[in-house]
Design a protein around this motif. Structure first.
Motif, mmCIF file in Angstrom:
data_model
loop_
_atom_site.group_PDB
_atom_site.id
_atom_site.type_symbol
_atom_site.label_atom_id
_atom_site.label_comp_id
_atom_site.label_asym_id
_atom_site.label_seq_id
_atom_site.Cartn_x
_atom_site.Cartn_y
_atom_site.Cartn_z
ATOM 1 N N GLU A 94 10.334 -0.448 13.404
ATOM 2 C CA GLU A 94 9.240 -1.019 14.172
ATOM 3 C C GLU A 94 9.598 -2.385 14.724
ATOM 4 O O GLU A 94 10.541 -3.035 14.258
ATOM 5 C CB GLU A 94 7.944 -1.059 13.364
ATOM 6 N N ILE A 111 0.827 -1.219 0.000
ATOM 7 C CA ILE A 111 0.000 0.000 0.000
ATOM 8 C C ILE A 111 0.866 1.276 0.000
ATOM 9 O O ILE A 111 0.951 1.982 -1.007
ATOM 10 C CB ILE A 111 -0.979 -0.007 1.196
ATOM 11 N N THR A 152 0.509 -5.562 3.379
ATOM 12 C CA THR A 152 0.926 -4.263 3.906
ATOM 13 C C THR A 152 1.544 -4.361 5.298
ATOM 14 O O THR A 152 1.345 -5.359 6.005
ATOM 15 C CB THR A 152 -0.306 -3.313 3.954
ATOM 16 N N GLY A 153 2.248 -3.321 5.685
ATOM 17 C CA GLY A 153 2.719 -3.199 7.066
ATOM 18 C C GLY A 153 1.665 -2.599 7.976
ATOM 19 O O GLY A 153 1.806 -2.627 9.200
ATOM 20 N N ARG A 154 0.611 -2.057 7.402
ATOM 21 C CA ARG A 154 -0.477 -1.468 8.200
ATOM 22 C C ARG A 154 -1.259 -2.567 8.916
ATOM 23 O O ARG A 154 -1.254 -3.719 8.498
ATOM 24 C CB ARG A 154 -1.449 -0.722 7.271
ATOM 25 N N ARG A 207 10.222 10.633 10.394
ATOM 26 C CA ARG A 207 10.185 11.414 9.149
ATOM 27 C C ARG A 207 10.157 12.916 9.424
ATOM 28 O O ARG A 207 10.760 13.712 8.693
ATOM 29 C CB ARG A 207 8.969 11.010 8.306
ATOM 30 N N ALA A 252 3.371 10.170 2.791
ATOM 31 C CA ALA A 252 3.013 11.472 3.364
ATOM 32 C C ALA A 252 3.878 11.716 4.597
ATOM 33 O O ALA A 252 4.586 10.819 5.052
ATOM 34 C CB ALA A 252 1.533 11.478 3.725
ATOM 35 N N GLU A 253 3.790 12.918 5.139
ATOM 36 C CA GLU A 253 4.617 13.276 6.294
ATOM 37 C C GLU A 253 4.298 12.440 7.526
ATOM 38 O O GLU A 253 5.158 12.200 8.368
ATOM 39 C CB GLU A 253 4.437 14.764 6.621
ATOM 40 N N MET A 269 12.053 5.813 6.970
ATOM 41 C CA MET A 269 12.079 6.747 8.106
ATOM 42 C C MET A 269 11.247 6.223 9.268
ATOM 43 O O MET A 269 10.532 6.981 9.946
ATOM 44 C CB MET A 269 11.647 8.149 7.673
ATOM 45 N N VAL A 270 11.366 4.931 9.489
ATOM 46 C CA VAL A 270 10.616 4.268 10.558
ATOM 47 C C VAL A 270 11.379 3.023 10.991
ATOM 48 O O VAL A 270 12.072 2.403 10.190
ATOM 49 C CB VAL A 270 9.189 3.897 10.071
ATOM 50 N N PRO A 318 1.718 8.985 9.172
ATOM 51 C CA PRO A 318 0.945 7.798 8.768
ATOM 52 C C PRO A 318 -0.506 8.116 8.410
ATOM 53 O O PRO A 318 -1.064 7.500 7.497
ATOM 54 C CB PRO A 318 1.030 6.895 10.013
ATOM 55 N N GLU A 340 0.957 7.566 -2.504
ATOM 56 C CA GLU A 340 2.179 8.319 -2.224
ATOM 57 C C GLU A 340 2.412 8.432 -0.714
ATOM 58 O O GLU A 340 1.454 8.553 0.066
ATOM 59 C CB GLU A 340 2.092 9.740 -2.800
HETATM 60 O O1 LIG Z 1 3.863 -2.124 3.748
HETATM 61 P P1 LIG Z 1 3.286 -0.766 3.472
HETATM 62 O O2 LIG Z 1 1.837 -0.808 3.053
HETATM 63 O O3 LIG Z 1 4.106 0.024 2.533
HETATM 64 O O4 LIG Z 1 3.339 -0.012 4.880
HETATM 65 C C1 LIG Z 1 4.628 0.361 5.390
HETATM 66 C C2 LIG Z 1 4.458 1.360 6.496
HETATM 67 O O5 LIG Z 1 3.695 2.444 5.952
HETATM 68 C C3 LIG Z 1 3.412 3.520 6.824
HETATM 69 O O6 LIG Z 1 4.598 4.262 7.074
HETATM 70 C C4 LIG Z 1 5.156 4.815 5.903
HETATM 71 O O7 LIG Z 1 4.169 5.649 5.269
HETATM 72 C C5 LIG Z 1 3.795 6.838 6.024
HETATM 73 C C6 LIG Z 1 2.692 7.529 5.238
HETATM 74 O O8 LIG Z 1 3.119 7.841 3.948
HETATM 75 C C7 LIG Z 1 5.030 7.709 6.213
HETATM 76 O O9 LIG Z 1 4.692 8.881 6.950
HETATM 77 C C8 LIG Z 1 6.111 6.898 6.948
HETATM 78 O O10 LIG Z 1 7.314 7.666 7.048
HETATM 79 C C9 LIG Z 1 6.419 5.602 6.192
HETATM 80 O O11 LIG Z 1 7.329 4.794 6.934
HETATM 81 C C10 LIG Z 1 2.768 3.037 8.091
HETATM 82 O O12 LIG Z 1 2.631 4.107 8.995
HETATM 83 C C11 LIG Z 1 3.493 1.862 8.715
HETATM 84 O O13 LIG Z 1 2.706 1.333 9.777
HETATM 85 C C12 LIG Z 1 3.691 0.775 7.673
HETATM 86 O O14 LIG Z 1 4.432 -0.311 8.239
#
Ligand SMILES: O=P(O)(O)OC[C@H]1O[C@H](O[C@H]2O[C@H](CO)[C@@H](O)[C@H](O)[C@H]2O)[C@H](O)[C@@H](O)[C@@H]1O
Ligand SMILES: [Mg+2]
Length: 246
Positions: free
Chosen positions: A159, A13, A52-54, A125, A21-22, A156-157, A24, A19
């Motif tokens: 976990e 996702i 997804t990681g969400r 981030r 964002a700053e 920039m994370v 989540p 795209e």
């Molecule tokens: O596996 P994904 O669907 O790509 O999810 C990965 C992580 O995405 C989110 O963090 C990332 O996106 C944020 C919004 O664009 C951004 O602000 C952040 O810097 C990125 O690391 C989400 O918050 C994580 O929980 C997911 O693991």
């Protein structure tokens, strides 16, 4: 898509369909994306899953009114095509750990702690100067969490998430069930965590695509430059038109 009955599609996702964002919660879902994904899923006989990681509830609401088969928390939780949900359970000690991380993060202005249930992320981030503090602290929290957990690096994370799952395992689990079974996987993602599903897709004779403007250190077989380019391809495929990017 040529011979859609041969393929199963696995889509990350953040950074892939949408795209970055700053924050989540700052992401913007293009209004036509849920419908286009639904139509593409129909053309694939339902063999389209989000990986997804969400956390599942968060990811689901992005695509309302549609609900797709989905793996969340980097494969730690999964809703299969029948709607059955499996997830890694974490105990009270993990809740204590998350609370302790939230308390320590108060010393890191601009760092956001995202509680995802069985995983917790520290986002820097908006506070790049805190990266070292976050990177120094998270291994300590991993020690507290114990061997059933692992550190997941991202954009920039950092976990802490259950160790036993991965996006590659999630992809394999989908492929063990109809309507995915017997199809070749196409995995599309943008980040370190997606490399596991690229490997699985490649090993199974499928295809893998990394969303990046700087092709380099990836096991993906090809690249696309942006989430917008992928959405354009999805839109064209969903409307039965052969896209330039395919
Ligand atoms: O596996 P994904 O669907 O790509 O999810 C990965 C992580 O995405 C989110 O963090 C990332 O996106 C944020 C919004 O664009 C951004 O602000 C952040 O810097 C990125 O690391 C989400 O918050 C994580 O929980 C997911 O693991
Ligand atoms: Mg991503």
């Amino acid at each position: 898509m040529l011979e859609p009955e041969r393929w199963a599609l696995f889509l990350d996702i953040d950074g892939t369909l949408i795209e970055l964002a700053e924050t989540p919660d700052g992401i913007v879902v293009p209004p036509d994306l849920p419908e286009n994904l639904h139509r593409l899923s129909m053309s694939l006989g339902g063999a389209l899953a989000l990986v997804t990681g969400r956390a599942l509830p968060y990811a689901d609401q992005l695509f309302t009114p549609y609900k797709f088969p989905i793996a969340g928390l980097h494969g730690s939780e999964r809703r299969d095509p029948s709607g059955a949900i499996s997830r890694v359970e974490v105990g009270a000690a993990f809740e204590d750990l998350k609370a302790a991380l939230v308390r320590e993060a108060r010393q890191w202005p601009g760092v956001l702690v995202e509680d995802k249930g069985a995983a917790v992320a520290a986002h820097y981030r908006q506070a790049l100067e805190q990266r070292e503090a976050v990177e120094a602290a998270m291994p300590r929290y991993l020690d507290m969490a114990g061997p059933d957990f692992t550190l997941q690096h991202g954009k920039m994370v950092m976990e802490i998430r259950p160790a036993q799952a991965s996006k590659g395992h999630a992809l394999q689990a989908f492929l063990d069930q109809p309507p995915f079974k017997g199809r070749k996987p196409i995995a599309i993602g943008d980040d370190v965590t997606d490399e596991a599903m690229f490997r699985t897709a490649n090993e199974l004779g499928g295809h893998s695509i990394r969303i990046t403007e700087t092709p380099g250190d990836t096991e993906a077989k090809s690249t696309l430059p942006s989430a917008a380019a992928l959405r354009a391809a999805i839109k064209a495929l969903a409307s039965g038109v052969k896209p330039d990017a395919a």
